[in-house]
Design a protein around this motif. Structure first.
Motif, PDB file in Angstrom:
ATOM      1  N   GLU A 233      31.451  28.953  50.511  1.00  0.00           N
ATOM      2  CA  GLU A 233      31.115  29.211  49.109  1.00  0.00           C
ATOM      3  C   GLU A 233      32.227  30.069  48.518  1.00  0.00           C
ATOM      4  O   GLU A 233      32.463  31.189  48.982  1.00  0.00           O
ATOM      5  N   THR A 234      32.929  29.556  47.518  1.00  0.00           N
ATOM      6  CA  THR A 234      34.132  30.203  47.020  1.00  0.00           C
ATOM      7  C   THR A 234      34.121  30.281  45.499  1.00  0.00           C
ATOM      8  O   THR A 234      33.194  29.815  44.842  1.00  0.00           O
ATOM      9  N   ALA A 235      35.199  30.852  44.942  1.00  0.00           N
ATOM     10  CA  ALA A 235      35.363  30.907  43.487  1.00  0.00           C
ATOM     11  C   ALA A 235      36.815  31.246  43.174  1.00  0.00           C
ATOM     12  O   ALA A 235      37.525  31.805  44.015  1.00  0.00           O
ATOM     13  N   ILE A 236      37.248  30.911  41.970  1.00  0.00           N
ATOM     14  CA  ILE A 236      38.509  31.380  41.418  1.00  0.00           C
ATOM     15  C   ILE A 236      38.158  32.480  40.422  1.00  0.00           C
ATOM     16  O   ILE A 236      37.409  32.249  39.470  1.00  0.00           O
ATOM     17  N   VAL A 237      38.649  33.686  40.675  1.00  0.00           N
ATOM     18  CA  VAL A 237      38.266  34.867  39.895  1.00  0.00           C
ATOM     19  C   VAL A 237      39.455  35.346  39.066  1.00  0.00           C
ATOM     20  O   VAL A 237      40.536  35.608  39.624  1.00  0.00           O
ATOM     21  N   ALA A 238      39.258  35.475  37.764  1.00  0.00           N
ATOM     22  CA  ALA A 238      40.292  36.032  36.891  1.00  0.00           C
ATOM     23  C   ALA A 238      40.117  37.544  36.843  1.00  0.00           C
ATOM     24  O   ALA A 238      39.150  38.048  36.257  1.00  0.00           O
ATOM     25  N   ASN A 239      41.034  38.268  37.471  1.00  0.00           N
ATOM     26  CA  ASN A 239      40.968  39.727  37.477  1.00  0.00           C
ATOM     27  C   ASN A 239      41.752  40.256  36.278  1.00  0.00           C
ATOM     28  O   ASN A 239      42.974  40.381  36.315  1.00  0.00           O
ATOM     29  N   THR A 240      41.041  40.533  35.205  1.00  0.00           N
ATOM     30  CA  THR A 240      41.635  40.992  33.946  1.00  0.00           C
ATOM     31  C   THR A 240      41.513  42.514  33.835  1.00  0.00           C
ATOM     32  O   THR A 240      40.792  43.137  34.619  1.00  0.00           O
ATOM     33  N   PRO A 241      42.189  43.131  32.861  1.00  0.00           N
ATOM     34  CA  PRO A 241      42.077  44.587  32.696  1.00  0.00           C
ATOM     35  C   PRO A 241      40.670  45.077  32.397  1.00  0.00           C
ATOM     36  O   PRO A 241      40.395  46.275  32.527  1.00  0.00           O
ATOM     37  N   THR A 242      39.756  44.172  32.004  1.00  0.00           N
ATOM     38  CA  THR A 242      38.378  44.589  31.724  1.00  0.00           C
ATOM     39  C   THR A 242      37.401  44.161  32.822  1.00  0.00           C
ATOM     40  O   THR A 242      36.230  44.516  32.768  1.00  0.00           O
ATOM     41  N   ALA A 243      37.866  43.406  33.807  1.00  0.00           N
ATOM     42  CA  ALA A 243      36.983  42.956  34.890  1.00  0.00           C
ATOM     43  C   ALA A 243      36.706  44.102  35.849  1.00  0.00           C
ATOM     44  O   ALA A 243      37.543  44.977  36.057  1.00  0.00           O
ATOM     45  N   ARG A 244      35.544  44.076  36.469  1.00  0.00           N
ATOM     46  CA  ARG A 244      35.225  45.143  37.413  1.00  0.00           C
ATOM     47  C   ARG A 244      36.145  45.100  38.636  1.00  0.00           C
ATOM     48  O   ARG A 244      36.451  46.132  39.232  1.00  0.00           O
ATOM     49  N   THR A 245      36.607  43.914  39.010  1.00  0.00           N
ATOM     50  CA  THR A 245      37.491  43.801  40.167  1.00  0.00           C
ATOM     51  C   THR A 245      38.842  44.471  39.939  1.00  0.00           C
ATOM     52  O   THR A 245      39.608  44.659  40.883  1.00  0.00           O
ATOM     53  N   ARG A 246      39.148  44.885  38.687  1.00  0.00           N
ATOM     54  CA  ARG A 246      40.414  45.558  38.418  1.00  0.00           C
ATOM     55  C   ARG A 246      40.518  46.874  39.183  1.00  0.00           C
ATOM     56  O   ARG A 246      41.621  47.390  39.417  1.00  0.00           O
ATOM     57  N   ARG A 247      39.374  47.439  39.583  1.00  0.00           N
ATOM     58  CA  ARG A 247      39.383  48.705  40.304  1.00  0.00           C
ATOM     59  C   ARG A 247      39.888  48.534  41.736  1.00  0.00           C
ATOM     60  O   ARG A 247      40.274  49.518  42.373  1.00  0.00           O
ATOM     61  N   GLN A 248      39.855  47.308  42.249  1.00  0.00           N
ATOM     62  CA  GLN A 248      40.225  47.117  43.644  1.00  0.00           C
ATOM     63  C   GLN A 248      41.383  46.159  43.859  1.00  0.00           C
ATOM     64  O   GLN A 248      41.974  46.156  44.937  1.00  0.00           O
ATOM     65  N   LEU A 249      41.731  45.344  42.860  1.00  0.00           N
ATOM     66  CA  LEU A 249      42.765  44.327  43.046  1.00  0.00           C
ATOM     67  C   LEU A 249      43.790  44.386  41.914  1.00  0.00           C
ATOM     68  O   LEU A 249      43.438  44.735  40.780  1.00  0.00           O
ATOM     69  N   PRO A 250      45.042  44.023  42.191  1.00  0.00           N
ATOM     70  CA  PRO A 250      46.005  43.870  41.100  1.00  0.00           C
ATOM     71  C   PRO A 250      45.545  42.800  40.115  1.00  0.00           C
ATOM     72  O   PRO A 250      44.818  41.869  40.475  1.00  0.00           O
ATOM     73  N   ILE A 251      45.975  42.940  38.870  1.00  0.00           N
ATOM     74  CA  ILE A 251      45.622  41.971  37.832  1.00  0.00           C
ATOM     75  C   ILE A 251      46.195  40.599  38.197  1.00  0.00           C
ATOM     76  O   ILE A 251      47.320  40.486  38.683  1.00  0.00           O
ATOM     77  N   GLY A 252      45.415  39.551  37.972  1.00  0.00           N
ATOM     78  CA  GLY A 252      45.873  38.206  38.265  1.00  0.00           C
ATOM     79  C   GLY A 252      44.715  37.292  38.602  1.00  0.00           C
ATOM     80  O   GLY A 252      43.542  37.676  38.514  1.00  0.00           O
ATOM     81  N   LEU A 253      45.041  36.076  38.989  1.00  0.00           N
ATOM     82  CA  LEU A 253      44.043  35.075  39.381  1.00  0.00           C
ATOM     83  C   LEU A 253      43.907  35.113  40.895  1.00  0.00           C
ATOM     84  O   LEU A 253      44.901  35.016  41.620  1.00  0.00           O
ATOM     85  N   TRP A 254      42.680  35.244  41.391  1.00  0.00           N
ATOM     86  CA  TRP A 254      42.436  35.416  42.822  1.00  0.00           C
ATOM     87  C   TRP A 254      41.458  34.373  43.338  1.00  0.00           C
ATOM     88  O   TRP A 254      40.489  34.022  42.654  1.00  0.00           O
ATOM     89  N   GLY A 255      41.699  33.885  44.541  1.00  0.00           N
ATOM     90  CA  GLY A 255      40.728  33.060  45.240  1.00  0.00           C
ATOM     91  C   GLY A 255      39.757  33.962  45.982  1.00  0.00           C
ATOM     92  O   GLY A 255      40.174  34.929  46.627  1.00  0.00           O
ATOM     93  N   TYR A 256      38.471  33.645  45.880  1.00  0.00           N
ATOM     94  CA  TYR A 256      37.427  34.506  46.464  1.00  0.00           C
ATOM     95  C   TYR A 256      36.544  33.690  47.398  1.00  0.00           C
ATOM     96  O   TYR A 256      36.100  32.592  47.043  1.00  0.00           O
ATOM     97  N   VAL A 257      36.302  34.222  48.578  1.00  0.00           N
ATOM     98  CA  VAL A 257      35.392  33.601  49.542  1.00  0.00           C
ATOM     99  C   VAL A 257      34.137  34.459  49.614  1.00  0.00           C
ATOM    100  O   VAL A 257      34.176  35.605  50.092  1.00  0.00           O
ATOM    101  N   ASN A 258      33.028  33.919  49.143  1.00  0.00           N
ATOM    102  CA  ASN A 258      31.778  34.665  49.142  1.00  0.00           C
ATOM    103  C   ASN A 258      31.011  34.492  50.447  1.00  0.00           C
ATOM    104  O   ASN A 258      30.382  35.427  50.939  1.00  0.00           O
ATOM    105  N   CYS A 259      31.060  33.296  51.032  1.00  0.00           N
ATOM    106  CA  CYS A 259      30.267  33.023  52.234  1.00  0.00           C
ATOM    107  C   CYS A 259      30.929  31.913  53.037  1.00  0.00           C
ATOM    108  O   CYS A 259      31.310  30.875  52.478  1.00  0.00           O
ATOM    109  N   LEU A 260      31.077  32.150  54.335  1.00  0.00           N
ATOM    110  CA  LEU A 260      31.481  31.100  55.274  1.00  0.00           C
ATOM    111  C   LEU A 260      30.427  31.081  56.358  1.00  0.00           C
ATOM    112  O   LEU A 260      30.121  32.110  56.957  1.00  0.00           O
TER     113      LEU A 260
END
Length: 327
Positions: A233-260
């Motif tokens: 179970e995956t997703a393509i996540v846009a990490n923007t300056p307003t996204a919560r993921t900005r606190r942990q990842l550099p800004i950009g487009l990230w591939g995310y694996v939620n469940c294997l």
């Protein structure tokens, strides 16, 4: 695992944060420390709104933190891996390292005593750079456990291994098989990490998956002899300056694996590796900045599998349940 919003905890603190100048100086020093620890860390984020916690070192140096409160309800995705009430400490300790962290954790312990929320479904947490081994010792001494890491991987394609299964996007008709695989992962993780096998678990996982099957290409299954035996179970996540993921990842487009997940009887045959080769090449086609996921260090399967897939820890979530168990 998807992040959820935090809210301030009113009425329990009586010490203000240091002046803005002091906080700015602490954040600047903390950012410099983070850059020395790990080049992939984003700039040290300012604390979220919450309750101020202050402390002083023997030489008079002041450090600070903010405590935020997350209330998780049945039906929310995070209900399956989070305590109902989580108190997160967000330290601002500058360059003080272990000494400053010890001071704010002691202050946090006193703060928790004042809140007096010692119910069984509570947790105290700190999310901190994984490579800060100096502070890791302090977390352990205060009774916190490294239950979850955010791990990252470079955005490279993978030479696909010889496929022994058919890997394809999940269809709506796969719903029962996909939910079964998702629940197999929850049951296993409940023994070795932050996951909780709650009464609503199957209903919650079905609701989070059902609307995506056959509609997107971010849920993948491995099929052998007409039977679905693996799930990614995956997703393509846009990490923007307003996204919560900005606190942990550099800004950009990230591939995310939620469940294997692979069915217990089919594990050990390389099916997870085959699934991830397909997923990684799918991510690479989107020109992502990198790939990330969460896994539990106490999990004897994940802690071996994910480093072999090229992932390494970036952040560690240190946690104690119930919150009153913190030392």
């Amino acid at each position: 695992m998807e992040p959820t919003a935090r809210t301030a905890v009113p009425g329990h603190g009586d010490l203000p944060l240091p002046t803005p100048v002091t906080i700015d100086a602490l954040l600047t020093a903390q950012e410099e420390r983070f850059a020395r620890l790990d080049r992939l860390l984003p700039p040290a984020p300012s604390p979220e709104p919450g309750e101020a916690v202050n402390a002083a070192l023997p030489d008079g140096t002041r450090v600070a933190a903010v405590v935020t409160h997350q209330r998780t309800e049945p039906g929310m995705p995070s209900w399956l891996w989070s305590a109902a009430d989580t108190y997160e400490l967000q330290p601002v300790v500058g360059h003080t390292g272990a000494a400053g962290m010890d001071a704010v954790l002691r202050a946090f312990r006193h703060w928790l005593d004042r809140v007096n929320d010692r119910g069984p479904d509570t947790a105290a947490t700190v999310i901190w750079p994984s490579r800060d081994v100096e502070c890791a010792r302090v977390f352990l001494d205060h009774g916190l456990q490294p239950l979850t890491v955010t791990a990252v991987r470079k955005p490279t394609t993978v030479r696909a291994p010889s496929l022994t299964v058919n890997i394809r996007p999940a269809l709506a008709s796969d719903e029962d098989a996909v939910v079964e695989l998702a629940m197999a992962e929850v049951r296993y993780s409940a023994n070795v990490g932050a996951a909780l096998l709650r009464a609503e678990a199957e209903r919650t996982r079905r609701a989070s998956l059902a609307g995506r099957l056959g509609m997107t290409d971010d849920v993948w299954v491995a099929e052998r002899d007409g039977m679905v035996i693996g799930l990614a179970e995956t997703a393509i996540v846009a990490n923007t300056p307003t996204a919560r993921t900005r606190r942990q990842l550099p800004i950009g487009l990230w591939g995310y694996v939620n469940c294997l997940s692979v069915l217990p009887g089919a594990r050990g045959a390389g099916i997870g590796q085959q699934l991830m080769a397909v997923v990684h090449n799918h991510f690479a086609g989107h020109r992502t900045s990198g790939y990330f996921l969460h896994y539990n260090p106490p999990n004897p399967l994940s802690s071996v599998f994910w480093p072999r897939q090229g992932y390494r820890p970036l952040w560690t979530q240190w946690e104690v349940r119930p919150a009153g168990g913190m030392r």
